[in-house]
Structure formats: structure tokens, C-alpha cells
Design a protein around this motif. Sequence first.
Motif, PDB file in Angstrom:
ATOM      1  N   LYS A  93      30.901  43.927  39.213  1.00 14.72           N
ATOM      2  CA  LYS A  93      32.186  44.570  38.977  1.00 14.72           C
ATOM      3  C   LYS A  93      33.326  43.651  39.394  1.00 14.72           C
ATOM      4  O   LYS A  93      33.129  42.689  40.146  1.00 14.72           O
ATOM      5  N   MET A  94      34.497  43.982  38.897  1.00 15.59           N
ATOM      6  CA  MET A  94      35.689  43.217  39.243  1.00 15.59           C
ATOM      7  C   MET A  94      36.809  44.200  39.547  1.00 15.59           C
ATOM      8  O   MET A  94      36.986  45.196  38.834  1.00 15.59           O
ATOM      9  N   GLU A  95      37.566  43.946  40.628  1.00 15.78           N
ATOM     10  CA  GLU A  95      38.747  44.729  40.944  1.00 15.78           C
ATOM     11  C   GLU A  95      39.976  43.833  40.864  1.00 15.78           C
ATOM     12  O   GLU A  95      39.972  42.716  41.379  1.00 15.78           O
ATOM     13  N   ILE A  96      41.009  44.336  40.189  1.00 11.08           N
ATOM     14  CA  ILE A  96      42.288  43.638  40.123  1.00 11.08           C
ATOM     15  C   ILE A  96      43.272  44.452  40.953  1.00 11.08           C
ATOM     16  O   ILE A  96      43.528  45.626  40.647  1.00 11.08           O
ATOM     17  N   ILE A  97      43.772  43.860  42.009  1.00 12.50           N
ATOM     18  CA  ILE A  97      44.584  44.599  42.972  1.00 12.50           C
ATOM     19  C   ILE A  97      46.035  44.117  42.903  1.00 12.50           C
ATOM     20  O   ILE A  97      46.336  42.955  43.164  1.00 12.50           O
ATOM     21  N   GLN A  98      46.934  45.017  42.494  1.00 14.90           N
ATOM     22  CA  GLN A  98      48.369  44.805  42.619  1.00 14.90           C
ATOM     23  C   GLN A  98      48.970  46.089  43.156  1.00 14.90           C
ATOM     24  O   GLN A  98      48.498  46.587  44.174  1.00 14.90           O
ATOM     25  N   ASP A  99      49.990  46.657  42.506  1.00 11.31           N
ATOM     26  CA  ASP A  99      50.510  47.940  42.983  1.00 11.31           C
ATOM     27  C   ASP A  99      49.443  49.029  42.829  1.00 11.31           C
ATOM     28  O   ASP A  99      49.375  49.966  43.619  1.00 11.31           O
ATOM     29  N   ASN A 100      48.641  48.889  41.759  1.00  7.50           N
ATOM     30  CA  ASN A 100      47.493  49.767  41.537  1.00  7.50           C
ATOM     31  C   ASN A 100      46.239  48.915  41.454  1.00  7.50           C
ATOM     32  O   ASN A 100      46.301  47.693  41.348  1.00  7.50           O
ATOM     33  N   ILE A 101      45.075  49.552  41.498  1.00  8.60           N
ATOM     34  CA  ILE A 101      43.795  48.847  41.414  1.00  8.60           C
ATOM     35  C   ILE A 101      43.139  49.166  40.079  1.00  8.60           C
ATOM     36  O   ILE A 101      42.988  50.337  39.709  1.00  8.60           O
ATOM     37  N   VAL A 102      42.776  48.118  39.344  1.00 11.72           N
ATOM     38  CA  VAL A 102      42.039  48.263  38.094  1.00 11.72           C
ATOM     39  C   VAL A 102      40.605  47.811  38.341  1.00 11.72           C
ATOM     40  O   VAL A 102      40.384  46.676  38.786  1.00 11.72           O
ATOM     41  N   THR A 103      39.639  48.683  38.081  1.00 12.27           N
ATOM     42  CA  THR A 103      38.224  48.353  38.279  1.00 12.27           C
ATOM     43  C   THR A 103      37.572  48.116  36.930  1.00 12.27           C
ATOM     44  O   THR A 103      37.732  48.914  36.006  1.00 12.27           O
ATOM     45  N   VAL A 104      36.825  47.021  36.809  1.00 15.36           N
ATOM     46  CA  VAL A 104      36.189  46.639  35.549  1.00 15.36           C
ATOM     47  C   VAL A 104      34.696  46.466  35.780  1.00 15.36           C
ATOM     48  O   VAL A 104      34.278  45.766  36.708  1.00 15.36           O
ATOM     49  N   ASP A 105      33.870  47.119  34.922  1.00 18.33           N
ATOM     50  CA  ASP A 105      32.420  46.937  34.960  1.00 18.33           C
ATOM     51  C   ASP A 105      32.076  45.737  34.081  1.00 18.33           C
ATOM     52  O   ASP A 105      32.187  45.793  32.852  1.00 18.33           O
ATOM     53  N   LEU A 106      31.693  44.643  34.699  1.00 15.38           N
ATOM     54  CA  LEU A 106      31.430  43.412  33.952  1.00 15.38           C
ATOM     55  C   LEU A 106      30.130  43.473  33.159  1.00 15.38           C
ATOM     56  O   LEU A 106      29.856  42.581  32.347  1.00 15.38           O
ATOM     57  N   LYS A 107      29.341  44.526  33.364  1.00 13.86           N
ATOM     58  CA  LYS A 107      28.116  44.695  32.566  1.00 13.86           C
ATOM     59  C   LYS A 107      28.429  45.250  31.178  1.00 13.86           C
ATOM     60  O   LYS A 107      27.674  45.018  30.226  1.00 13.86           O
ATOM     61  N   THR A 108      29.520  45.981  31.064  1.00 14.85           N
ATOM     62  CA  THR A 108      29.869  46.609  29.779  1.00 14.85           C
ATOM     63  C   THR A 108      31.161  46.073  29.181  1.00 14.85           C
ATOM     64  O   THR A 108      31.450  46.345  28.013  1.00 14.85           O
ATOM     65  N   ALA A 109      31.936  45.340  29.944  1.00 10.82           N
ATOM     66  CA  ALA A 109      33.211  44.818  29.459  1.00 10.82           C
ATOM     67  C   ALA A 109      33.195  43.301  29.463  1.00 10.82           C
ATOM     68  O   ALA A 109      32.445  42.663  30.219  1.00 10.82           O
ATOM     69  N   THR A 110      34.011  42.725  28.595  1.00 14.22           N
ATOM     70  CA  THR A 110      34.233  41.278  28.625  1.00 14.22           C
ATOM     71  C   THR A 110      35.666  41.027  29.079  1.00 14.22           C
ATOM     72  O   THR A 110      36.577  41.798  28.763  1.00 14.22           O
ATOM     73  N   VAL A 111      35.844  39.949  29.824  1.00 12.93           N
ATOM     74  CA  VAL A 111      37.166  39.630  30.359  1.00 12.93           C
ATOM     75  C   VAL A 111      37.488  38.178  30.046  1.00 12.93           C
ATOM     76  O   VAL A 111      36.666  37.286  30.279  1.00 12.93           O
ATOM     77  N   ARG A 112      38.672  37.957  29.491  1.00 13.55           N
ATOM     78  CA  ARG A 112      39.125  36.607  29.176  1.00 13.55           C
ATOM     79  C   ARG A 112      40.341  36.289  30.031  1.00 13.55           C
ATOM     80  O   ARG A 112      41.308  37.064  30.080  1.00 13.55           O
TER      81      ARG A 112
END
Length: 316
Positions: free
Chosen positions: A275-294
Motif C-alpha cells: 500500500k501507499m499513503e500520500i500525506i498532506q492536509d488529507n491522507i490518500v491511501t492507495v492499494d498498489l495491488k489493484t492500482a497503478t501509480v505514475r
Amino acid sequence: MPTCQTENYGPLAGVTYLETYTNGSPKGCAFDEPNTINTPVGMLIPHYGPANLRNREGLALEFFKSGQIKSIDLENATEVITSLGNLSAERISFYENGRIHRLFPLNGRINGYWTEHDEYTLAKPMAFDLAVGAFSAKVVSLCFYESGALKSLTMWPQETIEINSPDGLVKVRYGFSLYENGKLKSFEPALPEPIVTPIGIVIAYDSNAHGINCDENSVNYSPAGKVRSLITGNNGLMITAPEGKQFVQPLMKPGTLDPEVLVPEPMTIVFSDGKMEIIQDNIVTVDLKTATVRSILVHDPMKKSCGDCSSCSSCG
């Protein structure tokens, strides 16, 4: 109260101020005459007498509730025994087992009369030969594990060094931290650094880094040398998930030098368990098993985004 009796260090003379725990045992002392404290790292003399332009006021000697020494402000710079050899210190904090926790080569108080530049001028370069590399730098503090192994090194802001990382040779400001076996745990990039991550190359740099201590830094690795987290103000992330697409990038916020100018606010990216978390004012959580990230470069580290570059570090 001229004398204070301690269980582990005998009577202490010239006590001008005493703090105690609820059981009556000493918590901290100030002195107006010399005392010699026998410690596992050598014989130490806590600061005594009135404060001057550079010396700090307050407790010169502090104790754990068990009676073991917790910290000491030294009367003079004193060489003490460490795992890195004999090092000069003006302040030391200890673990309860008597091992050094933190060591400060200098301990002057920064104020309107004694500046950071004054203190930096007094600092002497220290030479190190570590698993991450050999270098020389002026150091603010060293932190050790209870085993004695070096845990982190914090440098003066004016200093920059090069060390080896899982991403190759990197330039470091403020400092870095190590695992107990000597492998690199984290570092603070002096320049925007390309870091290999599970989503590709991401430029790591934190324009808001402060360097108070370098136990934690912008780029963090696992014991196996894989990136665990980093801070970026240069990259945006295009996320393609089953539920759709989402683009996340550093938020633009008023600059510290000129609130009229918007600059990118660095965001934190954390990788763990697929998994990946992007932390700024809010937190976005991404499941890297089902999503692709560029990873997409949105703020070129080779270009400055604000007007006055001479005193600004927001872009690297």
C-alpha cells in the motif's frame, strides 16, 4: 542548601538549587562550586557558578528516579569514551544503564547576544569513518543506541557531506540516522535526490526540513535498503484504480519569505505492505495491488519557483 546527598555519586557540594522527586530523591541540581561525578564514560565536572554570555542557566545535573545520572552540562569541554573513540562534549544525556544517549560537542545558548554563527565558529570539524562513508563535519549532536552504536548524527545547517545510500552517493544536509548494524536508516537530502520507489523514480526533498535532530529524516529506508517513505515537493502522482483516476500533487501555499508567492508544500509518501499513503492536509491511501501509480514531475528541481533565490531553499 549547600550539600545534596546522592545514593550513587556521594555528597554534592555548593548546591544553589535542588529539584526532587516525590520520594525526596534528587531530580536536578545547580551549583556554585565544582563537583566530580564518576561515570562509565569518565570523570565529569558539571557546570557551576553564574551563567555568562554563552553558558546556559538551569540545572547542570539531572538524575533518573533510580538515582542514575540522566544529563550533565559540563563546566568545560571534556573528552569522553564512546564507541567512536574519545569525543569532546559540553553536554551529555544518558540512558539509565549509564551509556551515552546524546552527546553535544557544544552547548552554548543561542540568543540576541550569542548567535548561531558565534556557536558555529567555535565548532571544530569531526572526522568519521562509518559504513555509510568517511567524512568530516561540524556536528551539533550525536545520538547512540544503548549498545553504544551510533544512532544518528546532526550537523550544523552550514554543513554538507556525501554518504553512500541504497540509491547511490547522495549529498546530505542536517544529518542522517543509522540502524544498529550501521546501515543507513534515513537521511536529509541537501539537493533534490532521485529515489527508487515501488512506483518508480520520485524526487525527494523537504524544503521545510529543520534539522533539530536527525533521528528521522525525509528519506527513510527499511533494514533491507528499500525505501519506506520520502518527502517530495517536485512530483505529482497519477493514480489509476478500479474506481477511476486521481491526480495528487504538492499543494501550493504561501511562501515563508513572501506570502504573496505560492510555493509547493512538500508531501509525504509512505510505502508499506503493498500500500501507499500520500500525506498532506488529507491522507490518500492507495492499494498498489489493484492500482497503478505514475510519478510525474510537476516542479522542475532545476528551476526556481520564487523570486529571491539568494536566501530561499524551497526548491533545493
